[in-house]
Design a protein around this motif. Structure first.
Motif, PDB file in Angstrom:
ATOM      1  N   VAL A   1     -46.041 110.234  38.441  1.00  0.00           N
ATOM      2  CA  VAL A   1     -46.058 109.218  39.507  1.00  0.00           C
ATOM      3  C   VAL A   1     -45.377 107.941  39.033  1.00  0.00           C
ATOM      4  N   THR A   2     -44.525 107.410  39.877  1.00  0.00           N
ATOM      5  CA  THR A   2     -43.949 106.087  39.638  1.00  0.00           C
ATOM      6  C   THR A   2     -44.298 105.205  40.830  1.00  0.00           C
ATOM      7  N   THR A   3     -44.919 104.072  40.545  1.00  0.00           N
ATOM      8  CA  THR A   3     -45.367 103.184  41.619  1.00  0.00           C
ATOM      9  C   THR A   3     -44.839 101.777  41.398  1.00  0.00           C
ATOM     10  N   HIS A   4     -44.380 101.171  42.480  1.00  0.00           N
ATOM     11  CA  HIS A   4     -44.125  99.734  42.501  1.00  0.00           C
ATOM     12  C   HIS A   4     -45.243  99.108  43.333  1.00  0.00           C
ATOM     13  N   ALA A   5     -45.972  98.200  42.709  1.00  0.00           N
ATOM     14  CA  ALA A   5     -47.107  97.586  43.397  1.00  0.00           C
ATOM     15  C   ALA A   5     -46.847  96.107  43.600  1.00  0.00           C
ATOM     16  N   ASN A   6     -46.985  95.661  44.832  1.00  0.00           N
ATOM     17  CA  ASN A   6     -46.809  94.248  45.139  1.00  0.00           C
ATOM     18  C   ASN A   6     -48.040  93.475  44.674  1.00  0.00           C
TER      19      ASN A   6
ATOM     20  N   ALA B   1     -54.244 103.772  58.691  1.00  0.00           N
ATOM     21  CA  ALA B   1     -53.364 104.916  58.966  1.00  0.00           C
ATOM     22  C   ALA B   1     -52.613 104.758  60.289  1.00  0.00           C
ATOM     23  N   LEU B   2     -53.266 104.172  61.286  1.00  0.00           N
ATOM     24  CA  LEU B   2     -52.668 104.193  62.625  1.00  0.00           C
ATOM     25  C   LEU B   2     -52.173 102.841  63.141  1.00  0.00           C
ATOM     26  N   PHE B   3     -52.812 101.752  62.739  1.00  0.00           N
ATOM     27  CA  PHE B   3     -52.544 100.500  63.449  1.00  0.00           C
ATOM     28  C   PHE B   3     -52.066  99.339  62.576  1.00  0.00           C
ATOM     29  N   GLU B   4     -52.665  99.182  61.404  1.00  0.00           N
ATOM     30  CA  GLU B   4     -52.525  97.912  60.672  1.00  0.00           C
ATOM     31  C   GLU B   4     -51.157  97.832  59.996  1.00  0.00           C
ATOM     32  N   HIS B   5     -50.379  96.914  60.509  1.00  0.00           N
ATOM     33  CA  HIS B   5     -48.973  96.838  60.131  1.00  0.00           C
ATOM     34  C   HIS B   5     -48.686  95.390  59.733  1.00  0.00           C
ATOM     35  N   THR B   6     -48.659  95.155  58.426  1.00  0.00           N
ATOM     36  CA  THR B   6     -48.391  93.816  57.932  1.00  0.00           C
ATOM     37  C   THR B   6     -46.891  93.688  57.737  1.00  0.00           C
ATOM     38  N   VAL B   7     -46.289  92.762  58.470  1.00  0.00           N
ATOM     39  CA  VAL B   7     -44.831  92.645  58.417  1.00  0.00           C
ATOM     40  C   VAL B   7     -44.441  91.242  57.973  1.00  0.00           C
ATOM     41  N   TYR B   8     -43.747  91.184  56.863  1.00  0.00           N
ATOM     42  CA  TYR B   8     -43.132  89.937  56.414  1.00  0.00           C
ATOM     43  C   TYR B   8     -41.649  89.990  56.752  1.00  0.00           C
TER      44      TYR B   8
ATOM     45  N   PRO C   1     -34.475  81.053  47.651  1.00  0.00           N
ATOM     46  CA  PRO C   1     -34.550  82.435  48.163  1.00  0.00           C
ATOM     47  C   PRO C   1     -35.916  83.044  47.822  1.00  0.00           C
ATOM     48  N   ALA C   2     -36.419  83.861  48.722  1.00  0.00           N
ATOM     49  CA  ALA C   2     -37.755  84.426  48.551  1.00  0.00           C
ATOM     50  C   ALA C   2     -37.680  85.907  48.193  1.00  0.00           C
ATOM     51  N   ALA C   3     -38.501  86.302  47.238  1.00  0.00           N
ATOM     52  CA  ALA C   3     -38.707  87.726  46.946  1.00  0.00           C
ATOM     53  C   ALA C   3     -39.824  88.200  47.870  1.00  0.00           C
ATOM     54  N   VAL C   4     -39.597  89.231  48.637  1.00  0.00           N
ATOM     55  CA  VAL C   4     -40.576  89.639  49.632  1.00  0.00           C
ATOM     56  C   VAL C   4     -40.916  91.128  49.518  1.00  0.00           C
ATOM     57  N   HIS C   5     -39.886  91.942  49.565  1.00  0.00           N
ATOM     58  CA  HIS C   5     -40.051  93.386  49.650  1.00  0.00           C
ATOM     59  C   HIS C   5     -40.470  93.956  48.292  1.00  0.00           C
ATOM     60  N   THR C   6     -41.474  94.799  48.301  1.00  0.00           N
ATOM     61  CA  THR C   6     -42.049  95.324  47.060  1.00  0.00           C
ATOM     62  C   THR C   6     -40.999  96.003  46.183  1.00  0.00           C
ATOM     63  N   LEU C   7     -40.200  96.844  46.788  1.00  0.00           N
ATOM     64  CA  LEU C   7     -39.247  97.639  46.016  1.00  0.00           C
ATOM     65  C   LEU C   7     -37.968  96.844  45.740  1.00  0.00           C
ATOM     66  N   ASN C   8     -37.461  96.201  46.780  1.00  0.00           N
ATOM     67  CA  ASN C   8     -36.192  95.483  46.614  1.00  0.00           C
ATOM     68  C   ASN C   8     -36.314  94.306  45.654  1.00  0.00           C
TER      69      ASN C   8
END
Lengths: 778, 263
Positions: free
Chosen positions: A318-323, A675-682, A140-147
């Motif tokens: 501030v609380t941040t989860h950073a990938n 801001a407008l275009f760059e959408h990295t989707v895993y 199984p792969a860990a992918v989503h930063t928060l999840n």
């Protein structure tokens, strides 16, 4: 060519050869008898390698060698280094992620190198790669930063509980908690800073040559400083010793931070070349770049801002989860931690507390991308400030005006410890607002509404930190034949280092630009250094000035001998050492000739009119500015158009306004892209990169960019002699919050929508407007 | 890329003969999809038959009823043709909006139709205008030509030679670009033809299709407002990282209204 002064808009000296195709990028390095490497990469985000059979590949036509993790282990090669230690809140150290240059038993992201094939042609290497049989046991792969940070999530590394590599804090937690108790109002913002694929125009590459006679390798590779990767490859990974490796960086077609770091391929190609005893070439394809270049951003943050009854900021939490990706890159953990210093912004927020959780995932490793933590901090802060203004019924400029650090407060130490030495934040904002016709916006909005369009205006005030980091080297050699050669540690990636350094030196030494040669990127000749963090002009420029001072000083000693006067009676101007009050003079090149003979050399000095300086700035510098953006949204499709872009920056002193404008334009283009275009989707299940090509990953294009009204309101930096603040990343820092504040203004005015996340794709905007719950943006 | 045998015939007959002789041949028109798939090793033909040497495939001519365009006419040739601009301006406008300048100088009408990319622009025009696709063997009505995802009625080795577009009373094409590829996220071609109002949609589903709800509404009244109450179903439309089916369904209606207004 004549003398170039600092401050002139000199055209880039680099352009003519580059535009004529006379540049020499890594791929242009053609070595006789070269072989070609192909890298077999993992098709899985997370899998154990049960078995790996390369027998058939080794026998394939043209194949010289096939290397795997077994060979890495047999040769006892070192792991890829990460330089950043992090202490957790509980005092323990961050987790480690051992990173071999070829996967040994486990692959941890789609693209993780599994085998290297070297053959006579690239096609033969690829053919052979298809004969390699890998038996993967998928995990199984860990992918989503928060999840991925939640209990029970798939583990990227077995030894890292809940994938939390570090749990780091900064600031004064007790003071912040006390301030929140006394707050009249608390604004809370939750947002994503979207992941970006860097996409330098020139992909990464490595070409290694090997000289059997001297057992010495030469690596040609695009980088942001050859000296940074040199010891990593030679000492840390291959363990051959630095004297056995020369690293040459030719022309570089864009780096944006991504080319600072060491990559497996650079080590692999040198290693393979030493095995086959021939040159080995590898140039990344665009699809490989998507799967193997470090990526940027990918943070989830919650910010809470406490305000008093007059809307003055009391505290920020501030609380941040950073990938972090699958492995810690050279500076990976630095970006989401140290970058948070800029959360103080340009405001007198007395108390700040930050908690950052670094999350390991089965994705491409993360590291610096143009701005490196500052865009994340400023985006979060400036979206929060705007949201607070909206909640309190204040205008964006008014809430900022009430909280600005005023010129009279400077030097000002922020709650996070930065000492701002100069700046006029209210003045910059005012100038930007005037240029942007801020006060007459309502009329423009009304005009848009007549056409059925939504119009918004937004501002962001960014401040960033530059000039940090290790020492920079500069060597100057004055040749009696009439040239001055400068050896720089820094590495041009397209910024125009040759031009700006020529300007600095031409003015400083009073010699013609045509007499100056700038040499970069060759560890046999160039000193230590690295282009990154917008530090080139402030740090590199200062180092060059200091080296020039040393040349003049040494020159005076030599000239004094030649002219038989005391050195203190000599003046240096326009390339000449003159005895004060006389016309007795000797020029710098004659002095250089004299410096060749022992007779005129001061005792203990080396022959030649040369100087070497290595220098790190004692304090950082803080560029800042106000971006104002006006957008129009088509409510029927959700499409956003940027109509106006105004920026007023404080960059301290300016070496070359044309190069500077280029930096700002480029930075804004990338920020607007985020801001407008760059959408990295895993894919969240499989960990496959769905936006893995330019057919699916949208970069900004010329016709989507507005004209940029670029202005200065400079307050020279007081902590470096040139007064420079650094500009390379500024545009990419200011643009995302300015664009998103403008979009939020339009959407709030039209439909009461307070926030949407980047990138503001048409679908996202339309979904927000239509209140559609059905299709949460992918 | 895998190795292949390369041919450049100068006549249709020669091309067809080469195709039959080879074990697994592919025709190469403008190469804007095929070359990319070859480079990625997604396609492995034994022989590549480059059609660029067949001059007769480039002709563009119009009479009072039909505009006929050679299969090898580039998008740029179509966009800049006076004949096309006069006869069916919507088609010139469509061609001018494909890809970028480099793609338009290489990509061809025949290649686009034969490839039948579900987000390509030309299939929408062919279907809405009731075009006839001429091959080296027969004539195929557009309605029978587009079978499914990258699938057409062409038999192996059958070569498109030209396409005849009946000249409509009015027509317009509206495309909403997928932001990265600039293919149609949704594209809608509306035409008032001798057979009635036609609305062909590309980009939204697994292949180009006609929207009967839109055609019915526009047949009653050819006016953008006639579509105000029309509900385009999302059920059979695509969802991907760029757009959900709902958003695509919404765009079909918005673009149809804009096409009617501009026609």
């Amino acid at each position: 060519m004549t003398k170039f002064a600092v401050g002139q808009a000199v055209s880039r000296l680099e352009d003519e050869p580059l535009l004529k195709g006379q540049g020499r990028y890594t791929d242009d390095v053609k070595l006789p008898n070269a072989t070609y490497a192909y890298i077999l990469r993992s098709p899985h985000a997370h899998a154990r390698i049960r078995s790996l059979d390369v027998a058939a590949a080794k026998k394939a036509p043209g194949v010289l060698t096939v290397l795997t993790g077994k060979d890495v282990a047999a040769d006892k090669l070192g792991d890829m280094p990460c330089f950043i230690p992090i202490d957790n809140i509980d005092g323990s150290k961050r987790a480690d992620t051992p990173h071999p240059i070829l996967a040994k038993d486990t692959v941890r992201y789609v693209g993780d190198p599994v085998a290297l094939i070297v053959a006579e042609t690239l096609n033969q290497a690829r053919d052979a790669a298809e004969l390699i049989e890998v038996d993967y046991e998928e995990r199984p792969a860990a992918v989503h930063t928060l999840n991925s940070a939640k209990p029970g999530a798939p583990q990227a590394w077995d030894h890292v509980k809940n994938n939390i590599c570090f749990d780091w804090q900064s600031g004064d937690k007790a003071a912040v908690e006390a301030a929140f108790k006394n707050a009249a109002h608390v604004t809370k913002v939750t947002l994503w800073n979207n992941r970006c694929v860097v996409n330098s125009l020139e992909t990464r590459g490595a070409i290694a040559d090997y000289d059997a006679k001297t057992d010495r390798s030469t690596l040609y590779t695009g980088s942001q400083g050859a000296s940074l990767i040199h010891p990593q490859i030679a000492d840390a990974v291959l363990k051959i010793g630095k004297d056995k490796l020369r690293v040459i960086t030719p022309n570089v077609g864009g780096g944006f931070g991504m080319k600072i770091f060491l990559y497996c391929e650079q080590c692999l190609i040198v290693w393979a070349s030493r095995k086959v005893k021939r040159p080995v070439r590898w140039i990344a394809e665009r699809s490989e770049a998507f799967l193997s270049d470090t990526q940027g951003r990918d943070n989830h943050s919650v910010a809470e801002l406490a305000l008093d009854k007059d809307a003055r900021f009391l505290a920020l939490r501030v609380t941040t989860h950073a990938n972090l990706g699958a492995y810690l890159s050279n500076f990976g953990p630095y970006i989401p931690t140290v970058g948070t210093r800029m959360l103080a912004g340009v405001y007198k927020t007395p108390a700040i507390y930050i908690n950052v959780k670094g999350v390991l995932t089965n994705t491409v490793p993360m590291d610096a991308y143009r701005g490196a933590g500052r865009p994340e901090a400023i985006y979060l802060l400036e979206r929060t400030v705007d949201t607070a203004a909206r909640e309190l019924g204040l205008s964006p400029d008014e809430i900022r005006r009430r909280n600005f650090i005023q010129p009279a407060d400077i030097p000002y130490k922020t709650a996070l410890g930065d000492l701002y030495d100069s700046g006029d934040f209210p003045g910059n904002m005012q100038r930007s607002m005037t240029k942007a016709d801020w006060t007459s916006f309502a009329a423009r909005r009304a005009e848009s509404e007549k056409r059925g369009m939504l119009r918004g205006i937004g501002m962001a005030y960014y401040i960033e930190i530059c000039g940090n980091g290790p020492g920079e080297g500069a060597i100057i050699k004055v040749d009696p034949k009439g040239t001055v050669t400068v050896f720089l540690g820094m590495q041009d990636n397209g910024q125009g280092h040759v031009t700006s350094n020529t300007q600095i030196l031409s003015e400083k030494l009073g010699i013609d630009a045509s007499a100056i040669r700038i040499v970069q990127g060759d560890t046999d000749f160039t000193p230590e250094g690295m282009t990154g963090g917008s530090r080139f002009s402030a740090t590199g420029g200062t180092t060059l000035l200091m080296a020039a001072d040393k040349v003049v000083e040494k020159g005076k000693e030599i000239a004094a001998e030649s002219l038989e006067v005391a050195a203190r009676d000599l003046e240096y101007k326009d390339g000449k050492f003159t005895v004060a009050g006389t016309d007795k003079a000797i020029d710098i090149f004659q002095v250089a000739a004299a410096a060749q003979s022992k007779k005129d050399l001061p005792q203990g000095e080396e022959a030649g009119l040369n100087a070497k300086v290595s220098y790190a700035l004692p304090s950082a510098t803080y560029p800042n500015g106000c971006h104002i953006v006006e957008v129009e949204i088509d409510p029927a499709t959700g499409k956003v158009e940027v109509l106006r872009y105004t920026v007023c920056d404080d960059f301290g002193s300016v070496i070359n306004p044309m190069l500077l404008a280029g930096q700002v334009h480029g930075g804004i283009a990338q920020g607007l892209g985020q801001a407008l275009f760059e959408h990295t989707v895993y894919d969240e299940q499989s960990g496959q990169l769905l936006s893995g090509s330019l057919m699916d990953y949208a970069l900004p294009r010329a016709d989507q960019l507005p004209n940029i009204d670029f202005n200065f309101h400079n307050s020279p930096c007081t902590t470096n002699p040139l007064g420079i603040k650094g500009s390379g990343e500024a545009g990419a820092i200011g643009a995302p919050p300015a664009v998103m504040n403008a979009i939020a203004d339009a959407l709030y005015h039209a439909a009461g929508i307070k926030h949407i996340d980047m990138p503001a794709t048409p679908q996202r905007v339309w979904q927000a407007l239509s209140g559609s719950k059905a299709g949460k943006a992918a | 890329m895998y190795n292949f045998n390369y041919h450049r015939p100068t006549s249709i007959a020669e091309a067809a003969a080469l195709f039959v002789k080879a074990s697994e041949a592919r025709y190469l028109a403008g190469g804007q999809s095929l070359i990319a798939s070859l480079k990625m090793r997604l396609s492995q033909p034994s022989d590549l038959i480059d059609l660029s040497g067949i001059a007769e495939l480039r002709a563009i001519k119009a009479d009072s009823a039909n505009l006929t365009i050679g299969a090898l006419a580039t998008h740029n040739a179509v966009a800049s043709s006076k004949d096309v601009q006069r006869a069916i301006p919507a088609l010139a406008q469509l061609a001018a909006g494909i890809g970028d300048r480099q793609i338009r100088n290489a990509g061809t009408l025949g290649g686009a139709l034969a490839n039948n990319d579900p987000a390509a622009c030309y299939p929408a025009a062919a279907l809405a205008l009731g075009a006839v696709i001429h091959t080296d063997k027969r004539a195929i009505a557009a309605a029978d030509f587009f079978i499914g995802l990258y699938e057409t009625a062409l038999a192996p080795g059958e070569l498109i030679t030209s396409v005849s577009f009946p000249i409509p009373k009015t027509a317009n094409y509206q495309k909403f670009q997928q932001p990265a590829s600039r293919f149609a996220l949704v594209g809608v071609f509306i035409a008032q033809t001798a057979q009635g109002v036609r609305c062909a949609v590309t980009g939204a589903g697994p292949g180009v299709f006609r929207s009967s709800v839109i055609e019915q509404a526009l047949t009653q009244r050819f006016d953008a407002a006639a579509l105000d109450k029309v509900n385009v179903a999302a059920a059979d439309l695509n969802s991907d990282i760029h757009a959900t089916a709902d958003y695509r369904a919404h765009l079909v209606k918005v673009l149809a209204q804009r096409a009617v207004a501009a026609a």
